[in-house]
Design a protein around this motif. Structure first.
Motif, PDB file in Angstrom:
ATOM      1  N   CYS A 163       0.752  -1.113  -0.102  1.00  0.00           N
ATOM      2  CA  CYS A 163       0.030   0.085  -0.068  1.00  0.00           C
ATOM      3  C   CYS A 163       0.909   1.402   0.107  1.00  0.00           C
ATOM      4  O   CYS A 163       0.591   2.392  -0.815  1.00  0.00           O
ATOM      5  N   GLY A 164       1.974   0.994   0.568  1.00  0.00           N
ATOM      6  CA  GLY A 164       2.748   2.333   0.885  1.00  0.00           C
ATOM      7  C   GLY A 164       3.694   2.528  -0.623  1.00  0.00           C
ATOM      8  O   GLY A 164       3.849   3.573  -1.170  1.00  0.00           O
ATOM      9  N   MET A 168       3.092   5.907  -2.592  1.00  0.00           N
ATOM     10  CA  MET A 168       4.289   6.709  -3.297  1.00  0.00           C
ATOM     11  C   MET A 168       4.080   6.832  -4.598  1.00  0.00           C
ATOM     12  O   MET A 168       4.624   7.855  -5.131  1.00  0.00           O
ATOM     13  N   ALA A 169       3.703   5.830  -5.340  1.00  0.00           N
ATOM     14  CA  ALA A 169       3.775   5.882  -6.876  1.00  0.00           C
ATOM     15  C   ALA A 169       2.724   7.015  -7.321  1.00  0.00           C
ATOM     16  O   ALA A 169       3.002   7.667  -8.153  1.00  0.00           O
ATOM     17  N   ALA A 170       1.379   7.090  -6.469  1.00  0.00           N
ATOM     18  CA  ALA A 170       0.604   7.846  -6.739  1.00  0.00           C
ATOM     19  C   ALA A 170       0.990   9.587  -6.522  1.00  0.00           C
ATOM     20  O   ALA A 170       0.811  10.465  -7.106  1.00  0.00           O
ATOM     21  N   MET A 171       1.888   9.725  -5.383  1.00  0.00           N
ATOM     22  CA  MET A 171       2.319  10.908  -5.027  1.00  0.00           C
ATOM     23  C   MET A 171       3.591  11.346  -5.829  1.00  0.00           C
ATOM     24  O   MET A 171       3.947  12.591  -5.774  1.00  0.00           O
ATOM     25  N   LEU A 312       5.794  -2.289  -9.800  1.00  0.00           N
ATOM     26  CA  LEU A 312       6.063  -1.548  -8.630  1.00  0.00           C
ATOM     27  C   LEU A 312       7.097  -2.018  -7.744  1.00  0.00           C
ATOM     28  O   LEU A 312       7.854  -1.236  -7.347  1.00  0.00           O
ATOM     29  N   ILE A 313       7.181  -3.239  -7.571  1.00  0.00           N
ATOM     30  CA  ILE A 313       8.051  -3.922  -6.682  1.00  0.00           C
ATOM     31  C   ILE A 313       9.504  -3.780  -7.668  1.00  0.00           C
ATOM     32  O   ILE A 313      10.420  -3.453  -6.911  1.00  0.00           O
ATOM     33  N   GLN A 314       9.617  -4.168  -8.533  1.00  0.00           N
ATOM     34  CA  GLN A 314      10.674  -3.820  -9.543  1.00  0.00           C
ATOM     35  C   GLN A 314      11.477  -2.575  -9.390  1.00  0.00           C
ATOM     36  O   GLN A 314      12.633  -2.247  -9.022  1.00  0.00           O
ATOM     37  N   ALA A 315      10.223  -1.539  -9.386  1.00  0.00           N
ATOM     38  CA  ALA A 315      10.871  -0.167  -9.497  1.00  0.00           C
ATOM     39  C   ALA A 315      11.474   0.091  -8.305  1.00  0.00           C
ATOM     40  O   ALA A 315      12.403   1.127  -8.048  1.00  0.00           O
TER      41      ALA A 315
END
Length: 321
Positions: A163-164, A168-171, A312-315
């Motif tokens: 979720c974090g 962070m991706a959304a922000m 997201l995890i890879q990034a």
């Protein structure tokens, strides 16, 4: 000799459906790959009790914790494919294929889905002394302060950490992540004003949010949830791409017969329509999903979430091995 071999093959072919028709012939073990007392364990025990009555056999919950849920899942993969060992896991099964680069099994090839059990929302939460009063204010604060904001989570691969990452991706901002060993320690750190933010399952955070001992900004579901009716959704607050559901699903080993999978799926669907189960799920801010209690629904859910979380995890470059 050839006739004898043919006779053995025919006998086996006839015996297999008969064995499946007699299923279940003894108590069933439901593996839960997390510690007792947590939200997944609670979902498992309520589901096991109700399904057991429907199937006419006890379903015994066995907690096999370790390695982010992969230890218990691997045990289920290696169990006899006769339907007497089943696995209840959650979103973490979809993320494990990326988090663990040397995962000992393939969830899509080594497990057969039975059906989705429930969906649980998460809640964006904060320490009581944190200044932003709304999700809109929080977004402004995070964008302005970035890594000065501390974000607590329950460990690598936990739904709170995922979720974090989504937050962070959304922000488009990196926050300072602070890992803890479970949702309980996260809540304690927030209550003590030691960290700024977190994103825990509503199941875990609801009592503190209801008592207003911590701040709540939004739930990550598409609709508001009965246990926290005053908390807006992330969509209402301006983060429509941050919806996240912590689903729970039921699986069996890959070679389990079709008839056994169908029996389990039908029992699951019936259990999830039981009024007592529904009330108990709502009490822990979890929604039963009888309409998704099919192998096809769970297979699609697992596939979709593997694809969603992998980039997201890879990034983030954060792996568990």
């Amino acid at each position: 000799m050839a006739k004898l071999a043919l006779g053995i093959l025919l006998a086996a072919a006839i015996a297999t459906p008969a064995a499946a028709q007699n299923y279940p012939s003894r108590p069933i073990t439901m593996i839960v790959p997390f510690a007792a007392g947590g939200p997944t364990d609670t979902v498992a025990r309520v589901t096991a009790e109700t399904m057991g009555r429907i199937l006419g056999q006890n379903i015994i919950v066995e907690n096999v914790a370790g390695a982010g849920g992969t230890t218990g899942s691997h045990r289920a993969v290696r169990s006899d494919p006769d339907g007497h060992t089943i696995l209840l896991n959650h979103l973490g099964l979809a993320t494990a294929v990326t988090l663990y680069r040397k995962l000992a099994f393939d969830p899509t090839a080594d497990l057969r889905p039975v059906g989705v059990v429930s969906d649980a929302s998460m809640a964006i939460i904060a320490r009581p002394g944190y200044q932003p009063e709304s999700l809109v204010d929080l977004i402004k604060d995070v964008k302005a302060r970035g890594q000065d904001v501390t974000f607590a989570h329950s460990g690598l691969g936990a739904s709170s950490q995922l979720c974090g990452l989504l937050f962070m991706a959304a922000m488009d901002k990196k926050l300072t992540q602070v890992p803890f060993r479970g949702g309980g320690p996260v809540l304690q750190a927030l209550l003590a004003n030691q960290v700024d933010l977190g994103c825990e399952q509503a199941t875990t955070a609801a009592p503190q949010l209801q008592s207003k001992s911590i701040k709540g900004y939004a739930v990550t579901s598409a609709q508001r949830i009965p246990a926290l009716p005053d908390l807006p959704t992330v969509g209402e607050g301006g983060l429509p791409n941050m919806e996240i559901s912590v689903w729970h699903g039921l699986f069996v080993p890959a070679k389990t017969p079709d008839s056994v999978v169908q029996t389990l799926s039908a029992a699951l669907a019936k259990a999830l329509q039981d009024p007592t189960l529904a009330r108990r799920f709502i009490d822990i801010s979890t929604v039963p999903t009888p309409e998704k209690a099919t192998p096809q629904s769970l297979a699609q859910t697992l596939k979709d979430d593997i694809g969603r979380w992998r980039p997201l995890i890879q990034a983030a470059g954060q792996f568990a091995d």
